[in-house]
Write a protein that holds these residues in place. Structure first.
Motif, PDB file in Angstrom:
ATOM      1  N   HIS A  70       0.792  -1.157  -0.161  1.00 24.70           N
ATOM      2  CA  HIS A  70       0.136  -0.083  -0.212  1.00 24.70           C
ATOM      3  C   HIS A  70       0.794   1.277   0.022  1.00 24.70           C
ATOM      4  CE1 HIS A  70      -3.186  -2.740   0.878  1.00 24.70           C
ATOM      5  NE2 HIS A  70      -4.137  -1.876   0.837  1.00 24.70           N
ATOM      6  N   GLN A  71       2.207   1.276   0.031  1.00 26.52           N
ATOM      7  CA  GLN A  71       2.960   2.288   0.175  1.00 26.52           C
ATOM      8  C   GLN A  71       3.531   2.570  -1.191  1.00 26.52           C
ATOM      9  OE1 GLN A  71       5.519   0.375   2.872  1.00 26.52           O
ATOM     10  NE2 GLN A  71       4.412   1.346   4.705  1.00 26.52           N
ATOM     11  N   ALA A  72       3.004   3.922  -1.697  1.00 28.25           N
ATOM     12  CA  ALA A  72       3.557   4.340  -3.058  1.00 28.25           C
ATOM     13  C   ALA A  72       4.691   5.046  -2.879  1.00 28.25           C
ATOM     14  CB  ALA A  72       2.392   5.240  -3.497  1.00 28.25           C
ATOM     15  N   ILE A  73       5.871   4.425  -2.667  1.00 25.76           N
ATOM     16  CA  ILE A  73       7.109   4.939  -2.665  1.00 25.76           C
ATOM     17  C   ILE A  73       7.939   5.254  -3.801  1.00 25.76           C
ATOM     18  CG2 ILE A  73       7.396   3.966  -0.161  1.00 25.76           C
ATOM     19  CD1 ILE A  73       9.278   1.854  -1.528  1.00 25.76           C
ATOM     20  N   GLU A  74       7.546   4.842  -4.959  1.00 25.08           N
ATOM     21  CA  GLU A  74       8.320   5.035  -6.182  1.00 25.08           C
ATOM     22  C   GLU A  74       7.158   5.761  -7.261  1.00 25.08           C
ATOM     23  OE1 GLU A  74       5.831   2.252  -5.924  1.00 25.08           O
ATOM     24  OE2 GLU A  74       7.673   1.185  -5.429  1.00 25.08           O
TER      25      GLU A  74
END
Length: 326
Positions: A133-137
């Protein structure tokens, strides 16, 4: 399908350092825009509550569509609506838009230069739900798509202004979304947002923060802390990753000897890379320290704990600017 109740890991109501907040600035801004524009429509992939588009649904139920948990279909439907002359705002989590629907954004929307606006919740490390769930890129991915505007707003004021700018922009837009009670960093009166333009938020002569998204709020607080230590720190807020305001970065870099980039994103492919590319192209050499996330999937946990572990806190910015970071 009924949406579940809110849980703490969804990243709502983070600490704001005592600043005033505005509830759901995106949704309320979209409602205001739609009052005078019948072409505005809203869509979501079963995440209306968690992407703050419910005020629009309540105000314009006949112009709101929930396509269910199908992000590729969300973008395809939005592209189809755009071809009929409508201006769709499609909301989902950033990780689902950038990973699952990347090709649909690139081909169905950007290739045809359609006015589809992707509004992406839970950007970077604003949820404790882990790598799924983490949109890190996401900004790194999205900036590679030709003709796609990429925006990472700082606060409630800028979210509302960027929503208006996105609606007026004739092509596709990808905008990161801070949701729930969003702090007010910039005063709303007289605030102007222009796609592709950076904002000098604070002047400095020793070190300069180049920041985007909510990291600008932390950069401003870090600059104030550094001033108390006798260090003059400037802050250049860069809300638009594409098109990128290279001219502003070069001018800002000319006023300091040390640059610190600060982003809620991996330090490859996003803001730090854009700053490094800009300096290289200009033939300018500056000491450059990068604040952001590492090249790895982030584990589950509370948001404050994770942000502290990965160095996104005000104290981390202060240490980096003062040359004290390990």
């Amino acid at each position: 399908m009924a949406e579940r109740a809110f849980t703490q890991a969804m990243g709502r109501d983070e600490a704001t350092g005592g600043r005033a907040t505005v509830d759901a600035p995106f949704g309320h801004a979209l409602v205001e825009i739609a009052k005078s524009r019948d072409d505005i429509v809203g869509l979501t992939a079963d995440l209306g509550k968690y992407t703050d588009i419910l005020p629009f649904r309540d105000a314009h139920p006949d112009r709101f569509f929930n396509v269910g948990m199908a992000e590729q279909n969300l973008v395809a439907v939005a592209a189809g609506l755009a071809r009929t002359g409508l201006v769709p705002f499609a909301t989902t989590y950033g990780v689902f838009a950038s990973r699952r629907a990347f090709d649909f954004i690139a081909i169905a929307c950007a290739h045809s230069n359609l006015p589809v606006k992707i509004v992406a919740g839970l950007p970077g490390l604003t949820t404790g739900y882990g790598g799924t769930h983490q949109a890190i890129e996401d900004t790194g991915l999205m900036r590679l798509i030709p003709d796609l505007v990429v925006i990472d707003p700082c606060d409630a004021t800028e979210i509302a202004a960027a929503t208006r700018a996105a609606a007026a922009h004739p092509g596709p837009v990808y905008m990161r979304l801070l949701r729930g009670k969003v702090p007010v960093v910039f005063e709303p009166d007289g605030f102007e947002f222009t796609i592709g333009k950076a904002r000098l938020a604070r002047k400095g002569t020793d070190v300069g923060f180049v920041s985007t998204g909510f990291m600008t709020e932390r950069a401003l607080d870090a600059a104030a802390a550094l001033e108390r230590r006798g260090i003059s720190a400037g802050v250049l807020h860069v809300p638009t990753l594409k098109p990128f305001d290279s001219e502003a970065v070069i001018q800002f870099a000319g006023s300091v000897e040390h640059l610190v980039t600060a982003e809620n994103h991996v330090v490859w492919g996003g803001l730090a890379s854009l700053v490094a590319e800009t300096l290289f192209d200009a033939g300018m050499t500056r000491r450059l320290t990068r604040i952001g996330l590492p090249d790895r999937y982030i584990e589950c946990g509370s948001v404050p704990t994770l942000q502290k572990r990965y160095g996104l806190m005000i104290d981390d910015l202060v240490a980096a600017a003062a040359g004290e970071r390990a």
